[in-house]
Design an enzyme around this catalytic site. Structure first.
Site, PDB file in Angstrom:
ATOM      1  N   TYR A 236     -13.568   0.430  -3.945  1.00 50.48           N
ATOM      2  CA  TYR A 236     -14.343   1.636  -4.249  1.00 50.48           C
ATOM      3  C   TYR A 236     -13.433   2.802  -4.584  1.00 50.48           C
ATOM      4  CZ  TYR A 236     -13.182   3.932   0.190  1.00 50.48           C
ATOM      5  OH  TYR A 236     -12.518   4.553   1.225  1.00 50.48           O
TER       6      TYR A 236
ATOM      7  N   LYS B 163      -7.806   0.021  -1.835  1.00 51.56           N
ATOM      8  CA  LYS B 163      -8.946   0.843  -1.422  1.00 51.56           C
ATOM      9  C   LYS B 163     -10.188  -0.067  -1.352  1.00 51.56           C
ATOM     10  CE  LYS B 163     -10.837   5.499  -2.175  1.00 51.56           C
ATOM     11  NZ  LYS B 163     -10.330   6.098  -0.918  1.00 51.56           N
TER      12      LYS B 163
ATOM     13  N   GLU C 111      -1.093   7.325   8.518  1.00 58.14           N
ATOM     14  CA  GLU C 111      -1.983   8.253   7.804  1.00 58.14           C
ATOM     15  C   GLU C 111      -3.190   8.563   8.663  1.00 58.14           C
ATOM     16  OE1 GLU C 111      -3.428   6.408   4.223  1.00 58.14           O
ATOM     17  OE2 GLU C 111      -3.790   4.498   5.217  1.00 58.14           O
TER      18      GLU C 111
ATOM     19  N   LEU D 117      -2.717   4.188   2.049  1.00 56.35           N
ATOM     20  CA  LEU D 117      -3.308   4.313   0.728  1.00 56.35           C
ATOM     21  C   LEU D 117      -2.552   5.420  -0.007  1.00 56.35           C
ATOM     22  CD1 LEU D 117      -5.677   3.465  -1.187  1.00 56.35           C
ATOM     23  CD2 LEU D 117      -6.844   5.512  -0.341  1.00 56.35           C
TER      24      LEU D 117
END
Length: 289
Positions: A32, A146, A178, A202
């Protein structure tokens, strides 16, 4: 009336349906993207859509569109929905087939869905900063994709919410990776540090734009892993994402970050980032300063 995209066609949202054996629904087997919309225009659309296609390739999912074709469809949907400020969400799954862990054979087409949503800029958070907590990173080892597999992320985000925090800062052992829905950076003596773009994070589009801004404006930047101790003694900490833009983190685990107020490097990056938005999308009506 609100329109969505279902397999390349525009339909009313109330009419949009997917099969109960869609592999995204049953396995999280898909990818996505979320793109910010300012003044009715998508910001960094090419970068997001290129990453979408790249994520598809990494899980052997063939997305039968080019970046240009996807942009045209999304721009038409934004126009149809008369959206000025918000986000556009899109996803591709491996399609519907009888439930089996192995990929389905030839003839099963990917399922493509997309919609828009109104969303204000989080100006108060960007101005004043937010609270965060620390949590062990329990996710899989391909965070560079992702994918729809976000259970680890949402569990971390929920724990943050239950603790009265905006974000959960994740770490593998002593190494900060993260946030639950963001990239994390620290500033020490005027230099920005951010985890390198490996399989453990990511590679955020906002993160990439920040790196470009640093290089273009003489702001010292180092892409290297930093520790919980580095985080504890940082002069500034900020999170970045499509929705949050650049948001200062002013408190971690109940303790203030430095003075407990947004720092000068973070503020400078926010101003420069806003200028980048205006270059692509036009003058902002709601500004930080």
């Amino acid at each position: 009336m609100e329109y969505v995209i279902l397999n390349g066609e525009f339909i009313e949202r109330s009419e949009a349906k997917v099969d109960i054996e869609d592999r995204g629904y049953q396995f999280g087997d898909g990818v996505y993207e979320v793109i910010r919309i300012y003044n009715g225009k998508m910001f960094t659309a090419d970068e997001h859509l290129e990453r979408l296609l790249d994520s598809g390739k990494k899980i052997d999912l063939n997305i039968p569109y080019t970046v240009r074709e996807l942009k045209q469809l999304l721009e038409e949907m934004i126009l149809k929905n008369k959206l000025e400020l918000g986000i556009v969400y899109m996803q591709f799954t491996r399609g519907a087939s009888p439930r089996n862990h192995a990929y389905p054979g030839a003839g099963v087409l990917p399922a493509f869905t997309a919609y828009t949503r109104r969303a204000a800029r989080p100006v108060d958070s960007m101005k004043n900063g937010v609270k965060a907590l620390l949590i062990e990173d329990i996710r899989w080892l391909r965070c560079d994709i992702k994918s729809l597999n976000l259970l680890g992320n949402i569990m971390a985000k929920q724990k943050a919410a239950q603790s009265g925090c905006y974000e959960a800062i994740q770490h593998r052992g002593d190494t900060v990776t993260e946030g639950s829905s963001s990239n994390i950076a620290i500033v020490k003596e005027g230099k920005v540090y951010t985890h390198p773009a490996t399989n453990l994070i990511l590679n955020g589009i906002t993160r990439r734009k920040i790196n470009e801004i640093c290089h273009a404006n003489g702001i010292a930047l180092e892409e290297s892993a930093f520790t919980l101790e580095d985080l504890k003694h940082a002069d500034e900490v900020f999170m970045s994402s499509t929705s949050a833009e650049i948001t200062p983190i002013t408190e971690i685990e109940g303790k203030p970050v430095s003075s407990g107020t947004p720092g000068p490097v973070t503020k400078s990056l926010q101003d420069l980032f806003e200028k980048e938005i205006e270059k692509q999308c036009g003058k902002m009506t709601i500004k930080l300063r």
